[in-house]
Design an enzyme around this catalytic site. Structure first.
Site, PDB file in Angstrom:
ATOM      1  N   SER A 199       8.438   3.786  -0.511  1.00 36.87           N
ATOM      2  CA  SER A 199       8.656   3.376  -1.906  1.00 36.87           C
ATOM      3  C   SER A 199       8.858   4.582  -2.839  1.00 36.87           C
ATOM      4  O   SER A 199       9.697   4.510  -3.749  1.00 36.87           O
ATOM      5  CB  SER A 199       7.526   2.467  -2.395  1.00 36.87           C
ATOM      6  OG  SER A 199       6.249   3.002  -2.108  1.00 36.87           O
ATOM      7  N   GLY A 246      -5.843   3.813  -6.251  1.00 37.15           N
ATOM      8  CA  GLY A 246      -4.734   3.219  -7.006  1.00 37.15           C
ATOM      9  C   GLY A 246      -5.144   1.991  -7.800  1.00 37.15           C
ATOM     10  O   GLY A 246      -4.564   1.700  -8.851  1.00 37.15           O
ATOM     11  N   ASP A 287       0.754  -2.177  -3.171  1.00 31.27           N
ATOM     12  CA  ASP A 287       1.140  -2.314  -1.760  1.00 31.27           C
ATOM     13  C   ASP A 287       0.041  -1.763  -0.848  1.00 31.27           C
ATOM     14  O   ASP A 287       0.244  -0.762  -0.149  1.00 31.27           O
ATOM     15  CB  ASP A 287       2.473  -1.553  -1.555  1.00 31.27           C
ATOM     16  CG  ASP A 287       2.951  -1.595  -0.116  1.00 31.27           C
ATOM     17  OD1 ASP A 287       2.600  -2.547   0.609  1.00 31.27           O
ATOM     18  OD2 ASP A 287       3.682  -0.668   0.277  1.00 31.27           O
ATOM     19  N   HIS A 347      11.186  -3.265   0.253  1.00 32.46           N
ATOM     20  CA  HIS A 347      12.063  -2.275  -0.377  1.00 32.46           C
ATOM     21  C   HIS A 347      13.359  -2.901  -0.903  1.00 32.46           C
ATOM     22  O   HIS A 347      13.952  -2.400  -1.858  1.00 32.46           O
ATOM     23  CB  HIS A 347      12.316  -1.118   0.594  1.00 32.46           C
ATOM     24  CG  HIS A 347      11.042  -0.363   0.898  1.00 32.46           C
ATOM     25  ND1 HIS A 347      10.786   0.241   2.108  1.00 32.46           N
ATOM     26  CD2 HIS A 347       9.924  -0.152   0.141  1.00 32.46           C
ATOM     27  CE1 HIS A 347       9.578   0.798   2.071  1.00 32.46           C
ATOM     28  NE2 HIS A 347       9.040   0.567   0.896  1.00 32.46           N
ATOM     29  N   GLU A 397      -2.293   7.901  -3.846  1.00 34.76           N
ATOM     30  CA  GLU A 397      -2.422   7.843  -2.384  1.00 34.76           C
ATOM     31  C   GLU A 397      -3.745   8.486  -1.989  1.00 34.76           C
ATOM     32  O   GLU A 397      -4.008   9.639  -2.337  1.00 34.76           O
ATOM     33  CB  GLU A 397      -1.231   8.560  -1.722  1.00 34.76           C
ATOM     34  CG  GLU A 397      -1.365   8.748  -0.227  1.00 34.76           C
ATOM     35  CD  GLU A 397      -1.672   7.463   0.542  1.00 34.76           C
ATOM     36  OE1 GLU A 397      -0.990   6.447   0.330  1.00 34.76           O
ATOM     37  OE2 GLU A 397      -2.620   7.482   1.362  1.00 34.76           O
ATOM     38  N   HIS A 400      -0.301   2.411  -4.169  1.00 32.66           N
ATOM     39  CA  HIS A 400      -0.559   2.744  -2.759  1.00 32.66           C
ATOM     40  C   HIS A 400       0.743   3.325  -2.209  1.00 32.66           C
ATOM     41  O   HIS A 400       1.535   2.619  -1.596  1.00 32.66           O
ATOM     42  CB  HIS A 400      -0.969   1.499  -1.977  1.00 32.66           C
ATOM     43  CG  HIS A 400      -2.266   0.898  -2.422  1.00 32.66           C
ATOM     44  ND1 HIS A 400      -2.406   0.245  -3.622  1.00 32.66           N
ATOM     45  CD2 HIS A 400      -3.482   0.871  -1.820  1.00 32.66           C
ATOM     46  CE1 HIS A 400      -3.659  -0.173  -3.746  1.00 32.66           C
ATOM     47  NE2 HIS A 400      -4.331   0.193  -2.670  1.00 32.66           N
TER      48      HIS A 400
END
Ligand code: SAM
Length: 284
Positions: free
Chosen positions: A101, A145, A165, A19, A119, A42
């Site tokens: 995120s 994703g 991610d 992050h 997601e 993700h």
């Protein structure tokens, strides 16, 4: 059904690194007025309670965001900026929740920037969808994703950031990440691509940065690979010892920003004497 839930890990050392880098990249994108698209392949649930049984199972945030949260002043500017984002998500009070995120994106994207979130977990998807229900130019999708790249790139404004991610719960994720990067660069060579990866005692994990380096050869602005190793592996050889972010077409400011922050992260988050960082860059 996938078992991984990010709520168990929210705010750990890997989230801190991820992050911090994400926030710096978005701040850089914001320097130009022209809108951009962030695709988060993700996305997770968006934000996480640090008070419930998930976060307390292993208290991972206690060796992640907590030591930075407790630091009142003296952090390098990019790290102070990231900690302030976490403070804002807690309304300035106690550390009781952690922004994922999507929450960081919600805070940093301008109203005209587009947000595309993917997601697969139904519960996390529902939380995420309601969390971002009122944000303009936002789509939340309960679909794969990795497959989204074909749909999303290139973005209409020809400015874009792709965050990949995955949980790497399935070993096939490693190959899919490399394929996704190649595909994304073919569709939109200027895309800023951020790939998070774990440091594990696993061949696939150890090989991933090299495979990403090869895939990034097509990137006009090169790549940057930053890693933070904080712990020794457990007696059985398992466990995440650290993580990295591989950034393709990175902002030219990113190397120096991270070079200020990583020694502090080693000092604050390192769990043994061998804690260390590395930053490699291929600038074009
Ligand atoms: C590491 S977490 C994401 C954390 C989030 N990016 C953040 O920084 O706050 C990975 C997420 O990907 C989801 N997931 C796993 N496979 C997926 C796929 N193929 N497509 C979309 N989501 C997936 C998992 O349910 C999990 O919530």
């Amino acid at each position: 059904m996938l078992a991984y839930r990010h709520a168990f890990h929210a705010g750990n050392h890997a989230d801190v690194l991820k992050h911090l880098v994400l926030a710096q990249v978005l701040r850089y994108m914001n320097e130009k007025d022209k809108p951009y698209t962030l695709v988060d392949t993700h996305a997770g649930a968006g934000g996480y309670s640090l008070q419930g049984r998930y976060a307390h199972k292993k208290d991972e945030f206690e060796t992640g965001i907590r030591p930075l949260w407790n630091e009142a002043s003296g952090l390098p500017a990019p790290l102070a900026d990231y900690v302030q984002l976490v403070r804002d998500f807690n309304d300035g009070g106690k550390l009781v929740q952690y922004p994922g995120s999507p929450a960081i994106a919600q805070r940093l994207l301008r109203e005209t920037d587009r947000l595309r979130l993917y997601e697969l977990h139904p519960t996390d998807f529902r939380i995420l969808e309601s969390f971002l229900a009122t944000r303009p130019h936002t789509q939340v999708d309960m679909s794969d994703g990795f497959a989204a790249i074909t749909r999303e790139l290139p973005p209409p404004s020809r400015r874009g950031v792709l965050l990949i991610d995955p949980s790497y719960e399935l070993k096939t994720d490693y190959g899919k990440v490399v394929h996704a990067v190649r595909d994304a660069l073919q569709r939109f060579a200027q895309c800023v691509i951020l790939v998070w990866y774990p440091q594990l005692q696993l061949v696939e994990a150890a090989q991933l940065p090299k495979r990403l380096t090869a895939a990034a050869a097509a990137a006009p602005k090169g790549w940057l690979n930053v890693s933070l190793s904080v712990a020794e592996s457990g007696p059985d050889g398992f466990g995440m010892t650290g993580s990295g972010m591989f950034v393709i077409n990175p902002p030219w400011t990113l190397h120096d920003d991270l070079a200020q922050c990583l020694p502090v992260l080693v000092n604050k988050l390192g769990q043994y004497d061998g804690a260390r960082f590395s930053i490699e860059q291929q600038a074009v």
